[in-house]
Design a protein around this motif. Structure first.
Motif, PDB file in Angstrom:
ATOM      1  N   UNK A 177       0.830  -1.207   0.000  1.00 35.25           N
ATOM      2  CA  UNK A 177       0.000   0.000   0.000  1.00 35.25           C
ATOM      3  C   UNK A 177       0.869   1.264   0.000  1.00 35.25           C
ATOM      4  N   UNK A 178       0.369   2.304  -0.641  1.00 39.42           N
ATOM      5  CA  UNK A 178       1.132   3.544  -0.777  1.00 39.42           C
ATOM      6  C   UNK A 178       1.583   4.099   0.573  1.00 39.42           C
ATOM      7  N   UNK A 179       0.776   3.956   1.595  1.00 41.07           N
ATOM      8  CA  UNK A 179       1.152   4.456   2.925  1.00 41.07           C
ATOM      9  C   UNK A 179       2.402   3.758   3.471  1.00 41.07           C
ATOM     10  N   UNK A 180       2.711   2.561   2.974  1.00 41.62           N
ATOM     11  CA  UNK A 180       3.863   1.795   3.452  1.00 41.62           C
ATOM     12  C   UNK A 180       5.083   1.885   2.527  1.00 41.62           C
ATOM     13  N   UNK A 181       5.010   2.703   1.492  1.00 43.06           N
ATOM     14  CA  UNK A 181       6.134   2.825   0.565  1.00 43.06           C
ATOM     15  C   UNK A 181       7.436   3.252   1.238  1.00 43.06           C
ATOM     16  N   UNK A 182       7.413   4.101   2.261  1.00 41.23           N
ATOM     17  CA  UNK A 182       8.697   4.426   2.921  1.00 41.23           C
ATOM     18  C   UNK A 182       9.402   3.176   3.464  1.00 41.23           C
ATOM     19  N   UNK A 183       8.626   2.213   3.931  1.00 41.27           N
ATOM     20  CA  UNK A 183       9.216   0.965   4.441  1.00 41.27           C
ATOM     21  C   UNK A 183       9.748   0.100   3.301  1.00 41.27           C
ATOM     22  N   UNK A 184       9.082   0.164   2.153  1.00 37.32           N
ATOM     23  CA  UNK A 184       9.572  -0.563   0.977  1.00 37.32           C
ATOM     24  C   UNK A 184      10.921   0.009   0.547  1.00 37.32           C
ATOM     25  N   UNK A 185      11.049   1.325   0.577  1.00 36.76           N
ATOM     26  CA  UNK A 185      12.321   1.980   0.250  1.00 36.76           C
ATOM     27  C   UNK A 185      13.397   1.547   1.253  1.00 36.76           C
ATOM     28  N   UNK A 186      13.062   1.504   2.514  1.00 40.01           N
ATOM     29  CA  UNK A 186      14.002   1.036   3.540  1.00 40.01           C
ATOM     30  C   UNK A 186      14.437  -0.404   3.281  1.00 40.01           C
ATOM     31  N   UNK A 187      13.498  -1.235   2.879  1.00 44.32           N
ATOM     32  CA  UNK A 187      13.782  -2.654   2.659  1.00 44.32           C
ATOM     33  C   UNK A 187      14.717  -2.886   1.474  1.00 44.32           C
ATOM     34  N   UNK A 188      14.781  -1.905   0.558  1.00 40.67           N
ATOM     35  CA  UNK A 188      15.579  -2.076  -0.651  1.00 40.67           C
ATOM     36  C   UNK A 188      17.054  -2.318  -0.335  1.00 40.67           C
ATOM     37  N   UNK A 189      17.644  -1.565   0.591  1.00 33.56           N
ATOM     38  CA  UNK A 189      19.075  -1.725   0.888  1.00 33.56           C
ATOM     39  C   UNK A 189      19.398  -3.140   1.355  1.00 33.56           C
ATOM     40  N   UNK A 190      18.625  -3.654   2.288  1.00 38.41           N
ATOM     41  CA  UNK A 190      18.845  -5.009   2.785  1.00 38.41           C
ATOM     42  C   UNK A 190      18.606  -6.029   1.686  1.00 38.41           C
ATOM     43  N   UNK A 191      17.579  -5.817   0.888  1.00 38.52           N
ATOM     44  CA  UNK A 191      17.289  -6.723  -0.204  1.00 38.52           C
ATOM     45  C   UNK A 191      18.453  -6.772  -1.204  1.00 38.52           C
ATOM     46  N   UNK A 192      18.989  -5.614  -1.559  1.00 43.80           N
ATOM     47  CA  UNK A 192      20.086  -5.590  -2.511  1.00 43.80           C
ATOM     48  C   UNK A 192      21.323  -6.276  -1.950  1.00 43.80           C
ATOM     49  N   UNK A 193      21.527  -6.172  -0.655  1.00 37.57           N
ATOM     50  CA  UNK A 193      22.681  -6.796  -0.028  1.00 37.57           C
ATOM     51  C   UNK A 193      22.527  -8.313   0.056  1.00 37.57           C
ATOM     52  N   UNK A 194      21.318  -8.779   0.336  1.00 37.11           N
ATOM     53  CA  UNK A 194      21.118 -10.202   0.575  1.00 37.11           C
ATOM     54  C   UNK A 194      20.208 -10.896  -0.431  1.00 37.11           C
ATOM     55  N   UNK A 195      19.552 -10.127  -1.280  1.00 38.32           N
ATOM     56  CA  UNK A 195      18.548 -10.677  -2.179  1.00 38.32           C
ATOM     57  C   UNK A 195      19.123 -11.570  -3.258  1.00 38.32           C
ATOM     58  N   UNK A 196      18.260 -12.403  -3.783  1.00 46.09           N
ATOM     59  CA  UNK A 196      18.627 -13.294  -4.885  1.00 46.09           C
ATOM     60  C   UNK A 196      17.975 -12.739  -6.145  1.00 46.09           C
ATOM     61  N   UNK A 197      18.745 -12.009  -6.916  1.00 44.30           N
ATOM     62  CA  UNK A 197      18.180 -11.362  -8.103  1.00 44.30           C
ATOM     63  C   UNK A 197      19.058 -11.546  -9.311  1.00 44.30           C
TER      64      UNK A 197
END
Length: 153
Positions: free
Chosen positions: A133-153
């Motif tokens: 949800x749009x109200x939670x987008x700031x948390x999605x942005x926060x999650x990006x750094x950890x995802x890029x460090x540990x994510x499987x992409x």
């Protein structure tokens, strides 16, 4: 959160990955599509030129090629495919597009990011593909750094 926000996220390949044995990822958040495209032609292009040790003439030729591709392929997903072909072995764009698409689209990268997001911020009941949800987008942005460090992409 600004619904015009765009991101350019990329992974440095080659030497950095083999020497330090970890992913060298970067994500630049930009205020809109125009700024994102400008960043791609300026900062990202110079980063590629530095990684590839391009001389000024080669950098100018790369800029012309980037500009031509951006003109021919305005769709971010298609543009990324062609730019990644040009920069193979140096860097790879993982995401170039709006935050809204990361929160809602069903491409591989947005789905993987959202699965990570729901795992970190959800209550355990969410489908990993559920749009954020749009109200939670700031948390999605926060999650990006950890995802890029540990994510499987």
């Amino acid at each position: 959160m600004d619904d015009q926000l765009w991101a350019l996220c990329f992974l440095d390949e080659g030497v950095a990955l083999s020497v330090i044995s970890r992913k060298e990822t970067r994500c630049q958040w930009l205020s809109g599509e125009e700024q994102a495209r400008h960043y791609l032609l300026q900062d990202y292009l110079y980063h590629v030129a530095e990684l590839g040790e391009l001389d000024p003439d080669q950098t100018a030729a790369a800029r012309e090629r980037f500009e031509l591709l951006m003109e021919q392929f305005p769709d971010p997903e298609t543009l990324v495919e062609y730019l990644n072909d040009l920069t193979a072995g140096l860097t790879r764009i993982l995401w170039f597009g709006p935050l809204r698409a990361l929160a809602e689209d069903y491409g591989d990268f947005p789905l993987a990011l959202r699965a990570h997001y729901w795992d970190e911020y959800g209550e355990g009941e969410e489908d990993p593909a559920t749009p954020v949800p749009e109200a939670d987008w700031p948390y999605l942005v926060e999650a990006m750094d950890d995802f890029l460090l540990h994510g499987d992409y």
